[in-house]
Design a protein around this motif. Structure first.
Motif, PDB file in Angstrom:
ATOM      1  N   ARG A  57     -10.444   0.962  -4.763  1.00  0.00           N
ATOM      2  CA  ARG A  57     -10.509   1.753  -3.522  1.00  0.00           C
ATOM      3  C   ARG A  57      -9.347   1.401  -2.598  1.00  0.00           C
ATOM      4  NH1 ARG A  57     -16.157   0.035  -1.879  1.00  0.00           N
ATOM      5  NH2 ARG A  57     -15.499   0.746   0.157  1.00  0.00           N
ATOM      6  N   MET A  58      -8.991   0.127  -2.557  1.00  0.00           N
ATOM      7  CA  MET A  58      -7.858  -0.281  -1.721  1.00  0.00           C
ATOM      8  C   MET A  58      -6.563   0.321  -2.247  1.00  0.00           C
ATOM      9  SD  MET A  58      -8.905  -1.597   0.896  1.00  0.00           S
ATOM     10  CE  MET A  58     -10.511  -0.799   0.769  1.00  0.00           C
ATOM     11  N   LYS A  59      -6.449   0.408  -3.589  1.00  0.00           N
ATOM     12  CA  LYS A  59      -5.243   1.009  -4.185  1.00  0.00           C
ATOM     13  C   LYS A  59      -5.143   2.489  -3.802  1.00  0.00           C
ATOM     14  CE  LYS A  59      -5.309  -1.527  -8.489  1.00  0.00           C
ATOM     15  NZ  LYS A  59      -5.472  -1.222  -9.909  1.00  0.00           N
ATOM     16  N   LYS A  61      -5.810   3.740  -1.113  1.00  0.00           N
ATOM     17  CA  LYS A  61      -5.248   3.857   0.244  1.00  0.00           C
ATOM     18  C   LYS A  61      -3.777   4.239   0.218  1.00  0.00           C
ATOM     19  CE  LYS A  61      -7.962   1.505   3.564  1.00  0.00           C
ATOM     20  NZ  LYS A  61      -8.158   0.453   4.532  1.00  0.00           N
ATOM     21  N   GLU A  62      -3.105   3.863  -0.881  1.00  0.00           N
ATOM     22  CA  GLU A  62      -1.674   4.183  -1.024  1.00  0.00           C
ATOM     23  C   GLU A  62      -1.479   5.645  -1.423  1.00  0.00           C
ATOM     24  OE1 GLU A  62       0.489   1.660  -0.390  1.00  0.00           O
ATOM     25  OE2 GLU A  62      -1.372   0.558   0.035  1.00  0.00           O
ATOM     26  N   CYS A  63      -2.567   6.309  -1.799  1.00  0.00           N
ATOM     27  CA  CYS A  63      -2.445   7.659  -2.362  1.00  0.00           C
ATOM     28  C   CYS A  63      -2.789   8.752  -1.361  1.00  0.00           C
ATOM     29  CB  CYS A  63      -3.351   7.804  -3.582  1.00  0.00           C
ATOM     30  SG  CYS A  63      -3.021   6.604  -4.873  1.00  0.00           S
ATOM     31  N   THR A  64      -3.341   8.380  -0.214  1.00  0.00           N
ATOM     32  CA  THR A  64      -3.720   9.389   0.793  1.00  0.00           C
ATOM     33  C   THR A  64      -3.475   8.841   2.197  1.00  0.00           C
ATOM     34  OG1 THR A  64      -5.605  10.580   1.785  1.00  0.00           O
ATOM     35  CG2 THR A  64      -6.134   8.628   0.485  1.00  0.00           C
ATOM     36  N   PRO A  67      -7.422   7.146   5.716  1.00  0.00           N
ATOM     37  CA  PRO A  67      -8.098   5.887   5.363  1.00  0.00           C
ATOM     38  C   PRO A  67      -9.591   6.046   5.099  1.00  0.00           C
ATOM     39  CG  PRO A  67      -6.715   5.618   7.325  1.00  0.00           C
ATOM     40  CD  PRO A  67      -6.765   7.083   7.024  1.00  0.00           C
ATOM     41  N   ALA A  70     -10.841   5.954   1.309  1.00  0.00           N
ATOM     42  CA  ALA A  70     -11.029   4.677   0.600  1.00  0.00           C
ATOM     43  C   ALA A  70     -12.190   3.881   1.184  1.00  0.00           C
ATOM     44  CB  ALA A  70      -9.750   3.867   0.652  1.00  0.00           C
ATOM     45  N   HIS A  71     -12.622   4.243   2.390  1.00  0.00           N
ATOM     46  CA  HIS A  71     -13.740   3.524   3.016  1.00  0.00           C
ATOM     47  C   HIS A  71     -15.106   3.996   2.512  1.00  0.00           C
ATOM     48  CE1 HIS A  71     -10.911   2.385   6.546  1.00  0.00           C
ATOM     49  NE2 HIS A  71     -10.816   1.540   5.518  1.00  0.00           N
ATOM     50  N   PHE A 160      -3.656  14.321  -0.681  1.00  0.00           N
ATOM     51  CA  PHE A 160      -3.416  13.072  -1.412  1.00  0.00           C
ATOM     52  C   PHE A 160      -2.295  13.312  -2.410  1.00  0.00           C
ATOM     53  CE2 PHE A 160      -5.161  13.722  -5.720  1.00  0.00           C
ATOM     54  CZ  PHE A 160      -5.711  14.989  -5.553  1.00  0.00           C
ATOM     55  N   THR A 165      -1.970   9.099  -7.691  1.00  0.00           N
ATOM     56  CA  THR A 165      -3.370   8.811  -8.002  1.00  0.00           C
ATOM     57  C   THR A 165      -3.577   8.761  -9.516  1.00  0.00           C
ATOM     58  OG1 THR A 165      -3.964  10.022  -6.004  1.00  0.00           O
ATOM     59  CG2 THR A 165      -5.746   9.544  -7.532  1.00  0.00           C
TER      60      THR A 165
END
Ligand SMILES: Cc1cc2nc3c(=O)[nH]c(=O)nc-3n(C[C@H](O)[C@H](O)[C@H](O)COP(=O)(O)O)c2cc1C
Length: 206
Positions: A57-59, A61-64, A67, A70-71, A160, A165
């Motif tokens: 899920r943290m990864k 965060k780099e795709c969209t 925030p 991912a939360h 995204f 992704t």
């Protein structure tokens, strides 16, 4: 079980989720709703990646740039299988065996489906992607409505980076991620969003 109309009316795009986990059997229910969705020639070419682990899920965060995606405790990456188009004839045979076309020209005239399969094999990549994405949208919306039914919220995400992704998830080339669907127990209860009046939607009655 909630009535369909009530689910349609109460659904909102949810962008804030409680941290409570969504149990695996519930996730399975959501995916099963997608499985039951209709698709052109019954191709069933929509695929899903279930993202739950905090690391993945943290990864994401780099795709969209959003925030809240991912939360969510679970995110379903909705994909099309571009090679799914190759199954047209197999799926057609299954439909014939299931008597799907009884009473229609499709049951008696195999050249109709053959022509359709041929047309498909000459479609370019953009047309294939559009067709498979249309089918994916139905499966995705089945998940969205079933989520409401199960007390969950979700939000369609197309903001995204699809290529990023795909590589983050280690997907084979044949798959394209067409939407992300963060899902969880809602931590907000938004009012209905504006909609156009019906008169603007209906172009004419003839
Ligand atoms: C295909 C599609 C793509 C969407 N992409 C995003 C998105 O990237 N980010 C987002 O916050 N909402 C996204 N949404 C949610 C819409 O903004 C939302 O459906 C619309 O504003 C109406 O609100 P409602 O869903 O609460 O009725 C998307 C919805 C759809 C159907």
């Amino acid at each position: 079980m909630m009535e369909l109309l009530k689910a349609i009316q109460s659904r909102r795009s949810i962008r804030k989720f409680k941290s409570n986990e969504v149990p695996d059997p519930v996730i399975k229910e959501l995916l099963d709703a997608a499985r039951l969705a209709p698709s052109g020639s019954n191709l069933q070419a929509t695929r899903f990646v279930v993202i739950k682990s905090p690391v993945e899920r943290m990864k994401l965060k780099e795709c969209t740039p959003l925030p809240f995606v991912a939360h969510a405790p679970v995110i379903i990456a909705c994909c099309i299988d571009r090679e799914g188009m190759g199954n047209t004839r197999v799926r057609y045979r299954e439909l014939m065996e299931a008597q799907a076309f009884v009473g229609t020209p499709l049951a008696d005239d195999p050249t109709l489906m053959e022509a359709s399969a041929k047309r498909r094999s000459s479609m370019d990549q953009a047309a294939i992607k559009a067709y498979l994405t249309l089918n994916a949208a139905i499966a995705i919306e089945h998940i969205v409505l079933r989520a409401v039914d199960l007390g969950l919220g979700s939000c369609w995400i197309m903001m995204f980076d699809s290529a990023k992704t795909k590589s983050m998830l280690g997907l084979e080339d044949r798959y394209d991620v067409v939407a992300l669907l963060p899902i969880g127990y809602p931590d907000q209860s938004p009012a209905a969003r504006p909609r156009l009046p019906l008169e603007e939607l209906v172009l004419k009655e003839v």
